[in-house]
Design a protein around this motif. Structure first.
Motif, PDB file in Angstrom:
ATOM      1  N   PRO A 164       0.839  -1.199   0.000  1.00 55.98           N
ATOM      2  CA  PRO A 164       0.000   0.000   0.000  1.00 55.98           C
ATOM      3  C   PRO A 164       0.877   1.253   0.000  1.00 55.98           C
ATOM      4  O   PRO A 164       1.892   1.315   0.710  1.00 55.98           O
ATOM      5  CB  PRO A 164      -0.807  -0.120   1.298  1.00 55.98           C
ATOM      6  N   PHE A 165       0.496   2.230  -0.809  1.00 58.14           N
ATOM      7  CA  PHE A 165       1.257   3.483  -0.805  1.00 58.14           C
ATOM      8  C   PHE A 165       0.345   4.662  -1.107  1.00 58.14           C
ATOM      9  O   PHE A 165      -0.728   4.513  -1.710  1.00 58.14           O
ATOM     10  CB  PHE A 165       2.430   3.436  -1.788  1.00 58.14           C
ATOM     11  N   ALA A 166       0.781   5.840  -0.662  1.00 56.12           N
ATOM     12  CA  ALA A 166       0.041   7.080  -0.848  1.00 56.12           C
ATOM     13  C   ALA A 166       0.887   8.046  -1.658  1.00 56.12           C
ATOM     14  O   ALA A 166       2.097   8.161  -1.454  1.00 56.12           O
ATOM     15  CB  ALA A 166      -0.314   7.698   0.506  1.00 56.12           C
ATOM     16  N   VAL A 167       0.246   8.745  -2.581  1.00 59.33           N
ATOM     17  CA  VAL A 167       0.890   9.840  -3.298  1.00 59.33           C
ATOM     18  C   VAL A 167       0.369  11.141  -2.698  1.00 59.33           C
ATOM     19  O   VAL A 167      -0.848  11.342  -2.600  1.00 59.33           O
ATOM     20  CB  VAL A 167       0.579   9.792  -4.810  1.00 59.33           C
ATOM     21  N   VAL A 168       1.275  12.008  -2.290  1.00 57.93           N
ATOM     22  CA  VAL A 168       0.913  13.281  -1.678  1.00 57.93           C
ATOM     23  C   VAL A 168       1.426  14.411  -2.555  1.00 57.93           C
ATOM     24  O   VAL A 168       2.626  14.507  -2.812  1.00 57.93           O
ATOM     25  CB  VAL A 168       1.504  13.406  -0.249  1.00 57.93           C
ATOM     26  N   ARG A 169       0.510  15.240  -3.046  1.00 61.22           N
ATOM     27  CA  ARG A 169       0.868  16.365  -3.917  1.00 61.22           C
ATOM     28  C   ARG A 169       0.637  17.660  -3.162  1.00 61.22           C
ATOM     29  O   ARG A 169      -0.500  18.044  -2.869  1.00 61.22           O
ATOM     30  CB  ARG A 169       0.018  16.351  -5.197  1.00 61.22           C
ATOM     31  N   LEU A 170       1.737  18.343  -2.811  1.00 63.82           N
ATOM     32  CA  LEU A 170       1.675  19.593  -2.067  1.00 63.82           C
ATOM     33  C   LEU A 170       1.904  20.776  -3.004  1.00 63.82           C
ATOM     34  O   LEU A 170       2.543  20.648  -4.050  1.00 63.82           O
ATOM     35  CB  LEU A 170       2.732  19.605  -0.962  1.00 63.82           C
TER      36      LEU A 170
ATOM     37  N   ALA B  14      -5.710   8.855   5.921  1.00 62.72           N
ATOM     38  CA  ALA B  14      -5.275   7.731   6.752  1.00 62.72           C
ATOM     39  C   ALA B  14      -6.390   6.704   6.911  1.00 62.72           C
ATOM     40  O   ALA B  14      -6.145   5.493   6.869  1.00 62.72           O
ATOM     41  CB  ALA B  14      -4.826   8.251   8.119  1.00 62.72           C
ATOM     42  N   SER B  15      -7.616   7.177   7.065  1.00 66.72           N
ATOM     43  CA  SER B  15      -8.737   6.245   7.241  1.00 66.72           C
ATOM     44  C   SER B  15      -8.972   5.423   5.981  1.00 66.72           C
ATOM     45  O   SER B  15      -9.416   4.265   6.063  1.00 66.72           O
ATOM     46  CB  SER B  15     -10.009   7.015   7.627  1.00 66.72           C
ATOM     47  N   ILE B  16      -8.705   5.988   4.810  1.00 72.64           N
ATOM     48  CA  ILE B  16      -8.848   5.244   3.560  1.00 72.64           C
ATOM     49  C   ILE B  16      -7.821   4.117   3.501  1.00 72.64           C
ATOM     50  O   ILE B  16      -8.129   2.989   3.109  1.00 72.64           O
ATOM     51  CB  ILE B  16      -8.706   6.191   2.355  1.00 72.64           C
ATOM     52  N   VAL B  17      -6.585   4.413   3.910  1.00 67.22           N
ATOM     53  CA  VAL B  17      -5.543   3.385   3.928  1.00 67.22           C
ATOM     54  C   VAL B  17      -5.926   2.250   4.868  1.00 67.22           C
ATOM     55  O   VAL B  17      -5.692   1.070   4.580  1.00 67.22           O
ATOM     56  CB  VAL B  17      -4.190   3.996   4.359  1.00 67.22           C
ATOM     57  N   GLU B  18      -6.564   2.596   5.981  1.00 68.24           N
ATOM     58  CA  GLU B  18      -6.888   1.604   7.010  1.00 68.24           C
ATOM     59  C   GLU B  18      -8.160   0.818   6.716  1.00 68.24           C
ATOM     60  O   GLU B  18      -8.448  -0.167   7.409  1.00 68.24           O
ATOM     61  CB  GLU B  18      -7.033   2.322   8.360  1.00 68.24           C
ATOM     62  N   ARG B  19      -8.922   1.208   5.685  1.00 68.12           N
ATOM     63  CA  ARG B  19     -10.162   0.495   5.364  1.00 68.12           C
ATOM     64  C   ARG B  19      -9.857  -0.934   4.908  1.00 68.12           C
ATOM     65  O   ARG B  19      -8.868  -1.189   4.223  1.00 68.12           O
ATOM     66  CB  ARG B  19     -10.945   1.214   4.264  1.00 68.12           C
TER      67      ARG B  19
END
Length: 359
Positions: A181-187, A308-313
């Motif tokens: 699982p990974f997240a892309v963060v665009r700032l 974070a809640s989406i990752v934990e679903r």
């Protein structure tokens, strides 16, 4: 028919990439003009699109005005020689101005309600203005609406198939396996807030820590150079591979509306954190549950917790939600091609401009 397309942003390259190919296959003469802005020219080259650069980049509103004036003057000179049947663009300030001088037709696509300077400068001169049906402004008789989003011109499954090898090409220090699982963060940038109530995330490190605690690896993208302690998380990939990456992410947390919408139409849940709400971000949230819009007080805290809640679903409703979206929205490339051809034909007929809504 002779068609001029103007490019002033990387997103314009993505939007027009497939219409350019289809229009050429249908026998039309296509001329693409661009100005340097971020990776726009790099994308044109990556996709093998013949083009001519008419102006450089800008770093302020003052320099942008000078660059825009140069761009319009040079576009006018080239268009006069080409004698196009239609000039088309996103936003379309230069396209509409030049077309009105030459007596040809202009076709503008736009989806950003709060960009009032562009709309005030461009809309009054445009023959046809195409907007998504969720666009919040009523423009007038020249407006054509369609059930779709700009992003579906290049990320509709008929146009795009994600390549899983993108995970092997990453230059970040994060070592991703296909099932990780990974997240892309665009700032918007790496720094602290610029203005009270309007700035970005003040502590990018807190984003990494929270998402890692939720079980995701993190890839960060932002303007400029990152702080030294965040360098290992910095996302570096070819700009034409970004959509592959968004497709395989478990969540996208973005301060930019386009990146958030791109993820959503790909079926990747996205969290959009920005004080500026748009018609399409609201619709992707309220109608499809693929984008979660946070634009009010404490939006950064609430947006991060949502990601974070989406990752934990443990459930996965995203595929079903995307299928519904695709059932109800159109292939925007096909719509663009129809509008270009229809408007171009009017130049050689009785001079009237058809404006028929799609869908």
């Amino acid at each position: 028919m002779r068609i001029v397309i103007t490019i002033q942003h990387p997103g314009h390259v993505h939007f027009f990439r497939h219409p350019i190919e289809e229009l050429r296959e249908r026998g039309h003469e296509i001329h693409v003009f661009a100005r340097e802005n971020d990776v726009a020219v790099e994308l044109l080259e990556a996709y093998g699109i013949d083009h001519r650069v008419l102006a450089g980049s800008s770093d302020s509103l003052v320099s942008l005005a000078a660059v825009q004036a140069t761009y319009e003057a040079r576009l006018l000179r080239h268009a006069r020689r080409i004698d196009p049947d239609v000039i088309t663009a996103i936003g379309g300030v230069a396209a509409a101005h030049v077309a009105s001088v030459l007596g040809t037709k202009s076709l503008v696509f736009y989806d950003t309600e709060h960009a009032t300077l562009i709309t005030r400068l461009g809309y009054p001169f445009a023959d046809v203005i195409c907007t998504p049906s969720c666009y919040r402004e009523e423009i007038g008789p020249n407006q054509v609406t369609y059930p779709g989003y700009h992003e579906l011109a290049y990320l509709h499954p008929d146009r795009f198939e994600p390549d899983p090898t993108v995970l092997e090409s990453l230059e970040a220090d994060v070592d991703l396996e296909p099932d990780d699982p990974f997240a892309v963060v665009r700032l918007s940038n790496w720094g602290a807030s610029h203005d009270v109530g309007h700035g970005g995330f003040e502590e990018p490190r807190a984003i990494v820590e929270r998402l890692e605690a939720a079980g995701a690896d993190v890839l960060l993208s932002a303007e400029g150079e990152p702080p030294a302690d965040l360098e290992p998380y910095r996302l570096e990939t070819s700009p034409d591979r970004l959509h592959d990456l968004l497709s395989f992410a478990d969540v996208v947390l973005s301060e930019g509306a386009t990146t958030a919408a791109e993820a959503a139409v790909l079926g990747t849940p996205s969290v959009y954190v920005n004080p500026l709400s748009l018609g399409y971000t609201t619709e992707l949230d309220a109608e499809y549950g693929l984008l979660f819009e946070h634009d009010g007080e404490n939006r950064h805290v609430r947006g991060l917790e949502r990601a974070a809640s989406i990752v934990e679903r443990t459930d996965d409703p995203w595929r079903r939600r995307r299928e519904r979206l695709l059932d109800e929205r159109i292939d925007v490339t096909a719509f663009v091609v129809r509008q270009v051809e229809s408007l171009a034909r009017t130049r050689t007929s009785d001079g009237t401009t058809p404006a028929t809504n799609a869908g």
